[in-house]
Design an enzyme around this catalytic site. Sequence first.
Site, PDB file in Angstrom:
ATOM      1  CG  PHE A  36      -1.600   1.056   1.234  1.00  0.00           C
ATOM      2  CD1 PHE A  36      -1.724   1.734   2.507  1.00  0.00           C
ATOM      3  CD2 PHE A  36      -2.541   1.287   0.219  1.00  0.00           C
ATOM      4  CE1 PHE A  36      -2.455   3.182   2.757  1.00  0.00           C
ATOM      5  CE2 PHE A  36      -3.559   2.577   0.638  1.00  0.00           C
ATOM      6  CZ  PHE A  36      -3.351   4.170   1.926  1.00  0.00           C
ATOM      7  CE1 TYR A  38       2.082   5.103   4.097  1.00  0.00           C
ATOM      8  CE2 TYR A  38       1.903   7.498   4.601  1.00  0.00           C
ATOM      9  CZ  TYR A  38       2.860   5.955   4.382  1.00  0.00           C
ATOM     10  OH  TYR A  38       3.653   5.721   6.201  1.00  0.00           O
ATOM     11  N   GLY A  39       2.354   7.482  -0.316  1.00  0.00           N
ATOM     12  CA  GLY A  39       2.771   8.785  -0.300  1.00  0.00           C
ATOM     13  C   GLY A  39       3.625   9.300  -1.343  1.00  0.00           C
ATOM     14  CD  GLU A 115       8.951   3.992   1.304  1.00  0.00           C
ATOM     15  OE1 GLU A 115       9.665   5.351   0.488  1.00  0.00           O
ATOM     16  OE2 GLU A 115       8.040   4.517   2.071  1.00  0.00           O
TER      17      GLU A 115
HETATM   18  N1  GSH Z   1       5.154   5.032   2.907  1.00  0.00           N
HETATM   19  C1  GSH Z   1       4.500   5.884   2.048  1.00  0.00           C
HETATM   20  C2  GSH Z   1       5.403   7.461   1.701  1.00  0.00           C
HETATM   21  C3  GSH Z   1       6.726   7.166   0.517  1.00  0.00           C
HETATM   22  C4  GSH Z   1       7.774   8.316   0.675  1.00  0.00           C
HETATM   23  O1  GSH Z   1       7.064   9.635   0.039  1.00  0.00           O
HETATM   24  N2  GSH Z   1       8.881   7.494   1.605  1.00  0.00           N
HETATM   25  C5  GSH Z   1      10.003   8.878   0.820  1.00  0.00           C
HETATM   26  C6  GSH Z   1      10.898   8.502   0.840  1.00  0.00           C
HETATM   27  S1  GSH Z   1      11.207  10.145   2.942  1.00  0.00           S
HETATM   28  C7  GSH Z   1      10.323   8.728  -0.500  1.00  0.00           C
HETATM   29  O2  GSH Z   1      10.619   7.621  -1.407  1.00  0.00           O
HETATM   30  N3  GSH Z   1      10.123   9.951  -1.550  1.00  0.00           N
HETATM   31  C8  GSH Z   1      10.598   9.000  -2.987  1.00  0.00           C
HETATM   32  C9  GSH Z   1      10.225   9.904  -3.933  1.00  0.00           C
HETATM   33  O3  GSH Z   1      10.018  11.459  -2.757  1.00  0.00           O
HETATM   34  O4  GSH Z   1      10.303  10.598  -4.539  1.00  0.00           O
HETATM   35  C10 GSH Z   1       4.193   5.782   0.928  1.00  0.00           C
HETATM   36  O5  GSH Z   1       3.633   4.795   0.915  1.00  0.00           O
HETATM   37  O6  GSH Z   1       3.937   6.181  -0.662  1.00  0.00           O
END
Ligand code: GSH
Length: 217
Positions: A36, A38-39, A115
């Site tokens: 899943f 969600y970001g 992650e």
């Molecule tokens: N775990 C969440 C949040 C993931 C997330 O945004 N993680 C950051 C790590 S700090 C990331 O992968 N960022 C990559 C990006 O910003 O493109 C999800 O399932 O989407």
Amino acid sequence: MKQESAAQTTLSPSPSPAPSPQRPREDGDPQSLWIFGYGSLVWRPDFSYSDSRVGFVRGYSRRFWQGDTFHRGSEKMPGRVVTLLEDREGCTWGVAYQVQGEQVSEALKYLNVREAVLGGYDTKEVTFYPQDTPDQPLTALAYVATPQNPGYLGPASEEAIATQILGSQGFSGHNLEYLLRLADFMQLCGPQAQDEHLEAIVDAVGSYLTKQAVALV
Ligand SMILES: N[C@@H](CCC(=O)N[C@@H](CS)C(=O)NCC(=O)O)C(=O)O
């Protein structure tokens, strides 16, 4: 689906049991797993998958309460990215990706670096409700940044979060791109998918930029 701003909602940190990430077949190979997002995973999974579903998880709210000094920020100017907090009346929309066979170990290996190692996220098993078949929920693995991780920043006003996002960028790009791509995804989910916390931050960014533009006239 009840939504409150961060200030009103008392969110408890989600415990972070790390379930075994996949169910091995008799021959020991992993068979299939739902992950899943969600970001950033909703727009940039960057791992191969066999299927995907838009939908939601209940009992969690998404908050920009995780600091990020790699992907969308730096040590000097940490960015803010999202995590899930347990909230009885919360509901968070995202995308579940199904990985099968060799995709399972490849995805987990990749996400462990992206992650866990770089982002401070832990794994947690959640129940995912596909938008089209909410009566057929799926068990999925989510990456959650608990308050115990060193990068956790916790609650702040949506205005303060907006200001921090506007001033941060990292190896994956500007923090504003992260916010707006997530907002775009939520628009696509339709009117039933609300996220007041996200909307308040986007509004605060708009107000800030408007003030800056007016000051230039
Ligand atoms: N775990 C969440 C949040 C993931 C997330 O945004 N993680 C950051 C790590 S700090 C990331 O992968 N960022 C990559 C990006 O910003 O493109 C999800 O399932 O989407």
